[in-house]
Design an enzyme around this catalytic site. Structure first.
Site, PDB file in Angstrom:
ATOM      1  NE  ARG A 126      23.952  21.507  17.278  1.00  0.00           N
ATOM      2  CZ  ARG A 126      23.263  20.387  17.471  1.00  0.00           C
ATOM      3  NH1 ARG A 126      23.149  19.507  16.510  1.00  0.00           N
ATOM      4  NH2 ARG A 126      22.701  20.162  18.626  1.00  0.00           N
ATOM      5  CB  THR A 127      25.140  28.248  18.624  1.00  0.00           C
ATOM      6  OG1 THR A 127      25.623  27.007  19.115  1.00  0.00           O
ATOM      7  CG2 THR A 127      24.968  29.208  19.778  1.00  0.00           C
ATOM      8  CE  LYS A 171      43.073  34.015  14.352  1.00  0.00           C
ATOM      9  NZ  LYS A 171      43.552  32.945  15.202  1.00  0.00           N
ATOM     10  NE  ARG A 207      29.863  29.635  19.216  1.00  0.00           N
ATOM     11  CZ  ARG A 207      29.338  28.409  19.180  1.00  0.00           C
ATOM     12  NH1 ARG A 207      29.596  27.612  18.162  1.00  0.00           N
ATOM     13  NH2 ARG A 207      28.570  27.985  20.151  1.00  0.00           N
TER      14      ARG A 207
END
Lengths: 461, 320
Positions: B66-67, B94, B116
């Site tokens: 969605r975002t 990471k 994000r």
């Protein structure tokens, strides 16, 4: 046979063990303190002795840092015995007590002897080791404490790992008492601290970071104290950081338990605000606490509840720290900042100079059964010459340590080591330090021309 | 070339990393501009060329449909070239991925990075390593600024103001970046904020955020103008934070009965995606008289257009 002698003249002799604080001189002979006192060189220095003019500065026993991570063997790119030795020298530290969290871990005689041999070869600061309480820090099987003790282990700890299983700790305290060995614990209830990144509270909540609550520490200490009471063991709580912990140890001492504790400079010189905007250099375990806890740690140092200040030197390279906060390693280096940060307590009038230096010398030495840490005839000539007054700024570029992970970079401090002597040998300050002191006195920028210290990257986050 | 809605406006920040640090004026600037983009998005020809030639990269280290779609549409409606990148956080170590990927994208002359990440503070860390503009599309449990801005726009269009409203934020505040950004924004704009949830789902020292804290929905919703529900992550439902779904919905799920304690004209909001029957009654979620959940989605595109527009106004070509 000719003896190797050094005459330290024109000194202010400060010995926390005996309470001595007076002008005088000291004669070192073949690595031992031959004599010292006000009138020692009244008739001149011995002709064959090297003469060191102390310029009226403090000559004290060399510092004993009872909690240092060496990274050698195993992670020599972060620190090794030589770089740690130079860092110790620059910080006035003559004895390092190494945590067993090397790779492999110090849970057997072979690794212990390896570190001891490397230390003898490097000939900088003395290195003593803790050995692990349990094999591989797994928290189940005890190490060969008797044999490790005979091989030179000064105490036992699982380093940064808490011995969480109550039965295991009870056995360790009980078994270690066979030999009179000390058990040092990283006191933190793992289930409460799990996933935590910094002290619980408003700042952690605002940053969206999982918290490590202060009670995680005192819960483990209080449990351990019950086991100490039951077993009659000797116990040391490492790097305590909260008001409740200080109080628990204070009460335990009143009850007559054989209990001591230490703290690290960041627990009295900083609080959780230092984490600021995700500064990973302020990420440490236990975490920096709130201001009330910090003040209680200072109180604990003032009233003697806390027995020692240890740097908790934990070197990490850039790749371990230049990460999102939750992924970054816990730890702060401290060998080179231990003395100036401790002297803040003296300059702020929380402690007398004898008290401050006692926390770095006689008291940890007594707890670990070391002969160093005091000025006494026949004791090792482990000495530090300290200018207690000169203001300067901590600069990570100047660190001898291979790692630069210090939240104190840029902090104005007062006082530093001028010369550091181990067994009569000067390991720091014969050339460069005195040069540097002169440079500073003449207003020249220090350390900028020494190409060697390029400060491998500013790993700030 | 279309002209900017108000070409004299200047956003006083290089990046949009969070609501923290934004003044009421800066927030109002975004909302005013977003209003004009709502109208633009309702036209048959939605496309402008304000960002023609600009490159926007949606860099998502955490999955989101969605975002990401909302940002993608926003960029495309302004005429930018938009590229979506999803980076698996599990496959590679990471941190290396984060900094290395940022440096790589920066070297490709990216103008705006929309990021994000599952770690709080990761987007700020990344912003320090690049010279393009960075927008935070959600970092860990820290902030999700565009969500708070779109919520504010939705409220303002319905209620005409933010000042003086009472807003209840309900549910898993502990893990919610949406809640944190909303608390900051609503306070900056003069609204009163309540949080409602079981203590296991509220952050420690939440009272220090200047909010009123309730553990009872009916008491907390009393006389509220706005009810913001938060998503409860499935993995947090099974015993660790709350004992069961059933128990959670019984005490903290929004249904008509609990909503009746709020003001009659109170609006129901949810940042999505909803767990119907967990934190919100399904029928209530679809009630167009009370729920503005779909409107929030529409406002999302407009707010992100406004943010992209403002962040690129003074952005000279990115020369790494």
């Amino acid at each position: 046979m000719s003896k190797y002698r050094t005459a330290y003249v024109n000194a202010r002799l400060v010995d926390p063990a005996s309470g001595l604080d007076a002008p005088g001189g000291l004669l070192a002979e073949d690595g031992k303190i031959a004599d010292f006192g006000a009138k020692l060189f009244a008739d001149g220095t011995p002709g064959d002795a090297e003469v060191v003019d102390c310029g009226g500065h403090v000559l004290a026993p060399g510092l004993i840092d009872m909690r240092v991570q060496l990274r050698d063997p195993g992670q020599e790119h972060m620190e090794d015995i030589e770089s740690a030795g130079h860092a110790a020298g620059a910080g006035g530290v003559t004895t390092i007590v190494c945590l067993p969290n090397t790779d492999p871990v110090i849970d057997n005689v072979a690794v212990l002897e390896f570190v001891a041999r490397r230390a003898r070869e490097v000939k900088l600061a003395k290195i003593h080791c803790y050995a692990a309480i349990t094999r591989g820090f797994a928290g189940r099987e005890l190490t060969e404490m008797g044999l490790l003790g005979e091989a030179g282990a000064v105490a036992f700890t699982d380093g940064e790992v808490t011995v969480a299983d109550a039965k295991t700790l009870q056995r360790a305290l009980s078994y270690a008492s066979t030999f009179g060995h000390l058990i040092a614990q990283h006191p933190e209830e793992p289930s409460l601290a799990a996933d935590g990144q910094m002290n619980s509270g408003e700042i952690a909540s605002r940053l969206g970071l999982a918290g490590i609550p202060p009670v995680a520490e005192v819960i483990m200490i209080e449990r351990d104290l019950r086991l100490v009471e039951k077993t009659g063991g000797r116990y040391h709580a490492a790097h305590i950081s909260t008001a409740a912990s200080v109080d628990a140890i204070r009460q335990a001492k009143r009850r007559g338990l054989d209990v001591t504790c230490d703290t690290a400079p960041h627990y009295f010189a900083l609080n959780e605000i230092a984490v600021g905007d995700y500064r990973t250099f302020a990420k440490v375990r236990p975490p920096l606490r709130d201001e009330a806890d910090r003040e209680s740690v200072v109180e604990g140092l003032k009233d003697g509840t806390i027995d020692a200040i240890a740097s908790d030197h934990s070197p990490y390279d850039q790749d371990s720290k230049r990460l999102p906060f939750a992924q970054a390693a816990f730890g702060i280096i401290g060998l080179e900042t231990l003395l100036p940060l401790t002297l803040e307590l003296y300059h702020n009038k929380h402690l007398s100079l004898l008290q401050a230096l006692g926390l770095l010398t006689a008291r940890p030495a007594a707890r670990l059964g070391l002969t160093a840490g005091r000025l006494a005839k026949g004791a090792p000539a482990d000495l530090v010459l300290i200018d207690t007054e000169r203001p300067w700024k901590i600069d990570e570029i100047e660190f001898r340590s291979k790692s630069k992970n210090s939240p104190f970079d840029g902090r104005p401090v007062q006082g530093h080591a001028l010369r550091t002597v181990v067994d009569g040998r000067t390991i720091f300050g014969a050339g460069r330090a005195t040069e540097k002191a002169t440079e500073k006195a003449t207003g020249k920028e220090p350390g900028k021309e020494t190409g060697k210290r390029t400060g491998k990257g500013k790993g700030k986050s | 070339m279309s002209t900017r809605a108000d070409s004299s406006l200047r956003f006083p920040h290089r990046h949009l990393l969070g609501i923290e640090g934004l003044s009421a004026d800066a927030i109002t600037m975004v909302l005013d501009l977003a209003d004009s983009y709502v109208e633009q998005s309702r036209k048959p020809d939605k496309k402008l060329s304000l960002l023609r030639g600009r490159t926007v990269i949606n860099l998502f280290f955490e999955s989101s449909t969605r975002t990401r779609t909302s940002f993608e549409l926003a960029g495309k409606r302004l005429g930018a070239d938009v590229i979506n990148m999803s980076v698996s956080t599990s496959s590679i170590k990471k941190g290396e991925t984060l900094i290395d990927t940022a440096m790589t994208l920066n070297a490709m002359h990216t103008d705006v990075l929309v990021v994000r990440h599952s770690d709080s503070g990761a987007v700020k860390l990344l912003s320090e390593k690049v010279n393009c503009a960075v927008m935070n599309a959600g970092d860990g449990s820290h902030e999700h600024p565009t969500q708070a801005l779109l919520d504010a726009l939705t409220i303002r269009r319905r209620k005409g103001r933010l000042q003086g409203l009472t807003v209840a934020i309900c549910g898993d505040v502990l893990h919610s970046r949406v809640a944190r950004s909303n608390i900051l924004l609503l306070h900056a704009m003069g609204a009163r904020v309540r949080v409602i949830g079981p203590p296991t789902l509220l952050p420690s020292a939440i009272d220090r955020f200047g909010v009123e804290v309730f553990h009872d929905m009916r008491a907390g919703l009393k006389d509220c103008d706005i009810v913001m529900m938060l998503r409860l992550q499935t993995e947090r439902m099974q015993g660790r934070f709350v004992p069961s779904l059933r128990e959670y919905f019984h005490f903290f799920g929004l249904d008509r009965e609990k909503l009746s304690f709020a003001r009659e004209d109170a609006l129901v909001m949810h940042p999505g995606p909803m767990n119907r029957g967990v934190e919100i009654d399904s029928e209530l979620a679809d009630d167009i008289d009370r729920s503005v959940i779909r409107e929030q989605v529409e406002m999302g595109v407009a707010v992100r257009m406004a943010c992209l527009d403002l962040l690129t106004r003074d952005l000279i070509g990115n020369a790494p």
